[in-house]
Design a protein around this motif. Structure first.
Motif, PDB file in Angstrom:
ATOM      1  N   MET A 110     -46.807  34.590 -39.632  1.00  0.00           N
ATOM      2  CA  MET A 110     -47.840  35.867 -39.745  1.00  0.00           C
ATOM      3  C   MET A 110     -47.621  36.238 -41.143  1.00  0.00           C
ATOM      4  SD  MET A 110     -46.828  38.026 -36.469  1.00  0.00           S
ATOM      5  CE  MET A 110     -46.587  37.190 -34.706  1.00  0.00           C
ATOM      6  N   GLY A 111     -47.466  35.360 -42.098  1.00  0.00           N
ATOM      7  CA  GLY A 111     -47.361  35.437 -43.490  1.00  0.00           C
ATOM      8  C   GLY A 111     -48.349  34.769 -44.271  1.00  0.00           C
ATOM      9  N   CYS A 112     -49.032  33.608 -43.902  1.00  0.00           N
ATOM     10  CA  CYS A 112     -50.029  32.788 -44.634  1.00  0.00           C
ATOM     11  C   CYS A 112     -51.066  33.630 -45.360  1.00  0.00           C
ATOM     12  CB  CYS A 112     -50.436  31.721 -43.861  1.00  0.00           C
ATOM     13  SG  CYS A 112     -51.496  30.452 -44.699  1.00  0.00           S
ATOM     14  N   PRO A 113     -51.133  33.402 -46.437  1.00  0.00           N
ATOM     15  CA  PRO A 113     -52.069  34.361 -47.305  1.00  0.00           C
ATOM     16  C   PRO A 113     -53.672  33.623 -47.249  1.00  0.00           C
ATOM     17  CG  PRO A 113     -50.750  33.166 -48.870  1.00  0.00           C
ATOM     18  CD  PRO A 113     -50.236  33.063 -47.784  1.00  0.00           C
ATOM     19  N   ILE A 114     -53.714  32.447 -47.393  1.00  0.00           N
ATOM     20  CA  ILE A 114     -54.533  31.536 -47.523  1.00  0.00           C
ATOM     21  C   ILE A 114     -55.956  31.909 -46.728  1.00  0.00           C
ATOM     22  CG2 ILE A 114     -55.539  29.180 -47.546  1.00  0.00           C
ATOM     23  CD1 ILE A 114     -53.223  29.432 -49.398  1.00  0.00           C
ATOM     24  N   ASP A 115     -57.003  31.734 -47.535  1.00  0.00           N
ATOM     25  CA  ASP A 115     -58.459  32.653 -47.046  1.00  0.00           C
ATOM     26  C   ASP A 115     -58.862  31.910 -45.587  1.00  0.00           C
ATOM     27  OD1 ASP A 115     -58.481  34.067 -49.147  1.00  0.00           O
ATOM     28  OD2 ASP A 115     -60.093  33.000 -50.263  1.00  0.00           O
ATOM     29  N   ILE A 116     -58.648  30.376 -45.599  1.00  0.00           N
ATOM     30  CA  ILE A 116     -59.284  29.734 -44.489  1.00  0.00           C
ATOM     31  C   ILE A 116     -58.511  29.970 -43.114  1.00  0.00           C
ATOM     32  CG2 ILE A 116     -57.861  27.822 -44.731  1.00  0.00           C
ATOM     33  CD1 ILE A 116     -60.352  25.859 -43.918  1.00  0.00           C
ATOM     34  N   VAL A 117     -56.845  30.709 -43.250  1.00  0.00           N
ATOM     35  CA  VAL A 117     -56.271  30.993 -42.219  1.00  0.00           C
ATOM     36  C   VAL A 117     -56.678  32.417 -41.805  1.00  0.00           C
ATOM     37  CG1 VAL A 117     -54.002  31.270 -41.264  1.00  0.00           C
ATOM     38  CG2 VAL A 117     -54.552  29.351 -42.725  1.00  0.00           C
ATOM     39  N   VAL A 118     -56.737  33.428 -42.857  1.00  0.00           N
ATOM     40  CA  VAL A 118     -56.784  34.720 -42.807  1.00  0.00           C
ATOM     41  C   VAL A 118     -58.151  34.862 -41.967  1.00  0.00           C
ATOM     42  CG1 VAL A 118     -56.905  36.871 -44.056  1.00  0.00           C
ATOM     43  CG2 VAL A 118     -55.233  35.394 -44.596  1.00  0.00           C
ATOM     44  N   ASN A 119     -59.293  34.266 -42.638  1.00  0.00           N
ATOM     45  CA  ASN A 119     -60.602  34.532 -42.343  1.00  0.00           C
ATOM     46  C   ASN A 119     -60.762  34.340 -40.673  1.00  0.00           C
ATOM     47  OD1 ASN A 119     -61.187  35.358 -44.809  1.00  0.00           O
ATOM     48  ND2 ASN A 119     -62.306  33.479 -45.216  1.00  0.00           N
ATOM     49  N   LYS A 120     -59.850  33.538 -39.982  1.00  0.00           N
ATOM     50  CA  LYS A 120     -59.959  33.324 -38.641  1.00  0.00           C
ATOM     51  C   LYS A 120     -59.089  34.543 -37.945  1.00  0.00           C
ATOM     52  CE  LYS A 120     -60.587  28.311 -39.021  1.00  0.00           C
ATOM     53  NZ  LYS A 120     -60.175  27.148 -38.955  1.00  0.00           N
ATOM     54  N   GLY A 121     -58.436  35.280 -38.608  1.00  0.00           N
ATOM     55  CA  GLY A 121     -57.623  36.461 -37.805  1.00  0.00           C
ATOM     56  C   GLY A 121     -56.262  35.974 -37.820  1.00  0.00           C
ATOM     57  N   ALA A 122     -55.926  34.785 -38.392  1.00  0.00           N
ATOM     58  CA  ALA A 122     -54.429  34.302 -38.194  1.00  0.00           C
ATOM     59  C   ALA A 122     -53.692  34.574 -39.400  1.00  0.00           C
ATOM     60  CB  ALA A 122     -54.648  32.766 -37.991  1.00  0.00           C
ATOM     61  N   GLY A 123     -52.450  33.988 -39.398  1.00  0.00           N
ATOM     62  CA  GLY A 123     -51.565  34.311 -40.903  1.00  0.00           C
ATOM     63  C   GLY A 123     -51.156  35.851 -41.035  1.00  0.00           C
ATOM     64  N   SER A 124     -51.389  36.150 -42.627  1.00  0.00           N
ATOM     65  CA  SER A 124     -51.115  37.542 -42.650  1.00  0.00           C
ATOM     66  C   SER A 124     -52.349  38.649 -42.239  1.00  0.00           C
ATOM     67  CB  SER A 124     -51.025  37.609 -44.227  1.00  0.00           C
ATOM     68  OG  SER A 124     -52.122  37.108 -44.865  1.00  0.00           O
ATOM     69  N   ALA A 125     -53.401  38.074 -41.584  1.00  0.00           N
ATOM     70  CA  ALA A 125     -54.343  39.094 -41.213  1.00  0.00           C
ATOM     71  C   ALA A 125     -53.836  39.666 -39.942  1.00  0.00           C
ATOM     72  CB  ALA A 125     -55.586  38.189 -40.903  1.00  0.00           C
ATOM     73  N   LEU A 126     -52.555  38.987 -39.321  1.00  0.00           N
ATOM     74  CA  LEU A 126     -52.200  39.694 -38.048  1.00  0.00           C
ATOM     75  C   LEU A 126     -51.220  40.821 -38.376  1.00  0.00           C
ATOM     76  CD1 LEU A 126     -50.804  36.193 -36.393  1.00  0.00           C
ATOM     77  CD2 LEU A 126     -52.308  37.873 -35.333  1.00  0.00           C
ATOM     78  N   LEU A 127     -50.733  41.135 -39.746  1.00  0.00           N
ATOM     79  CA  LEU A 127     -50.217  42.118 -39.966  1.00  0.00           C
ATOM     80  C   LEU A 127     -50.954  43.433 -39.908  1.00  0.00           C
ATOM     81  CD1 LEU A 127     -48.407  40.854 -43.369  1.00  0.00           C
ATOM     82  CD2 LEU A 127     -47.676  40.745 -41.173  1.00  0.00           C
ATOM     83  N   THR A 128     -52.104  43.210 -39.948  1.00  0.00           N
ATOM     84  CA  THR A 128     -53.364  44.592 -39.575  1.00  0.00           C
ATOM     85  C   THR A 128     -53.491  44.906 -38.259  1.00  0.00           C
ATOM     86  OG1 THR A 128     -55.202  43.185 -39.485  1.00  0.00           O
ATOM     87  CG2 THR A 128     -54.590  43.888 -41.733  1.00  0.00           C
ATOM     88  N   LYS A 129     -52.681  44.013 -37.280  1.00  0.00           N
ATOM     89  CA  LYS A 129     -52.952  44.311 -35.794  1.00  0.00           C
ATOM     90  C   LYS A 129     -51.153  43.981 -35.331  1.00  0.00           C
ATOM     91  CE  LYS A 129     -57.447  42.313 -35.510  1.00  0.00           C
ATOM     92  NZ  LYS A 129     -57.958  42.189 -36.855  1.00  0.00           N
ATOM     93  N   PRO A 130     -50.735  45.119 -35.300  1.00  0.00           N
ATOM     94  CA  PRO A 130     -49.325  45.070 -34.715  1.00  0.00           C
ATOM     95  C   PRO A 130     -49.208  44.861 -33.027  1.00  0.00           C
ATOM     96  CG  PRO A 130     -49.904  47.295 -36.224  1.00  0.00           C
ATOM     97  CD  PRO A 130     -51.125  46.339 -35.969  1.00  0.00           C
ATOM     98  N   MET A 131     -50.309  45.358 -32.487  1.00  0.00           N
ATOM     99  CA  MET A 131     -50.064  44.911 -31.197  1.00  0.00           C
ATOM    100  C   MET A 131     -50.292  43.420 -30.370  1.00  0.00           C
ATOM    101  SD  MET A 131     -49.404  47.757 -29.725  1.00  0.00           S
ATOM    102  CE  MET A 131     -49.452  46.886 -28.025  1.00  0.00           C
ATOM    103  N   ARG A 132     -51.283  42.877 -31.516  1.00  0.00           N
ATOM    104  CA  ARG A 132     -51.534  41.353 -31.241  1.00  0.00           C
ATOM    105  C   ARG A 132     -50.097  40.660 -31.792  1.00  0.00           C
ATOM    106  NH1 ARG A 132     -56.819  38.614 -33.298  1.00  0.00           N
ATOM    107  NH2 ARG A 132     -57.648  40.061 -31.615  1.00  0.00           N
ATOM    108  N   MET A 133     -49.506  41.197 -32.815  1.00  0.00           N
ATOM    109  CA  MET A 133     -48.183  40.659 -33.244  1.00  0.00           C
ATOM    110  C   MET A 133     -47.104  40.584 -31.896  1.00  0.00           C
ATOM    111  SD  MET A 133     -47.933  42.214 -36.865  1.00  0.00           S
ATOM    112  CE  MET A 133     -46.193  41.506 -37.225  1.00  0.00           C
TER     113      MET A 133
END
Length: 265
Positions: free
Chosen positions: A1-24
């Motif tokens: 849940m730490g990957c910062p790469i755009d192609i990962v984050v734009n799909k809601g994965a990686g560090s984008a999960l940090l904005t969604k605690p319940m999904r984490m």
């Protein structure tokens, strides 16, 4: 849940999960109840600098089913600009329940860094070595033996030879296997060129964010290994894998100008 790469984050994965605690929480809960192996989490301090920081979730992660969490001391927005915030990592280590191991991550590039962080915060289970291992994979020997290794260019070349041997063993020694191995080798060389030999340093140890000036090594090979030119990385690959195909070009995937610039956001 730490990957910062755009192609990962734009799909809601990686560090984008940090904005969604319940999904984490749901991911960790389902994973930990499905497999018998311990589940670990890798996070950054936050997605945006100063907002929804991970220390507010540390106390809950153990109850989600995680056995350990690795905290990278940078936000996603920060990427690799500035040094990692180890004071914040220590804060997370002290807030965590005893059932949850906390691993610190960010800029560990010598046994001195390792020792300092372990001493500063005994609550940390250990420290993770990331880019430091890409730049100088012998860092683990330095930590184990508590010494600065003034490794020679020949010893470094032997490490590259081992890498190539394993690549050809895995992908095959036909043309496709050779060129696949070469691509991975060149990606790695785009990191190893950042290493400055201990014997040439005025201040020891080297810090991971330093931008050393161009320099001559103690022999031609050491000078070649210090080059930040892709053409020179290709030359090294040719020493180990033969000539590149006609029209061959290479640009590293990480597209970093090497040390401490924020690449996005």
């Amino acid at each position: 849940m730490g990957c910062p790469i755009d192609i990962v984050v734009n799909k809601g994965a990686g560090s984008a999960l940090l904005t969604k605690p319940m999904r984490m929480k749901n991911i960790v809960d389902v994973a930990s109840s499905t497999v018998e192996k311990p589940i670990t989490i890798k996070v950054r301090t936050a997605y945006f600098e100063g907002k929804n920081r991970i220390d507010s979730l540390i106390a809950d992660m153990g109850s989600w089913g995680a056995s350990a969490v690795t905290v990278h001391g940078r936000s996603r927005q920060q990427r690799y600009s500035k040094l990692a915030d180890w004071e914040y990592i220590y804060q997370c280590g002290r807030k965590a329940p005893k059932t949850l191991q906390v691993v610190g991550n960010g800029d560990v590039f010598s046994f001195v860094d390792w020792n300092n962080h372990r001493t500063a915060c005994p609550e940390l289970a250990t420290c993770m070595v990331a880019r430091g291992a890409l730049i100088k994979p012998w860092i683990f020997t330095e930590i184990k033996e508590q010494r600065h290794w003034d490794i020679s260019s020949g010893e470094r070349l032997n490490i590259l030879k081992d890498f190539v041997h394993f690549g050809l063993e895995h992908w095959g020694s036909d043309t496709k296997g050779v060129e696949t191995t070469r691509r991975f080798l060149l990606e790695w060389l785009s990191y190893t060129c950042r290493y400055v030999p201990v014997g040439l340093l005025e201040v020891i140890p080297q810090r991971i964010n330093w931008r050393p000036p161009s320099y001559y090594g103690r022999d031609e090979l050491e000078t070649l290994m210090a080059s930040d030119s892709a053409a020179d990385w290709i030359r090294i690959s040719e020493m180990l894998l033969g000539k590149v195909p006609v029209g061959f070009t290479f640009a590293p995937k990480h597209k970093s100008n090497a040390y401490d610039r924020a690449e996005n956001g």
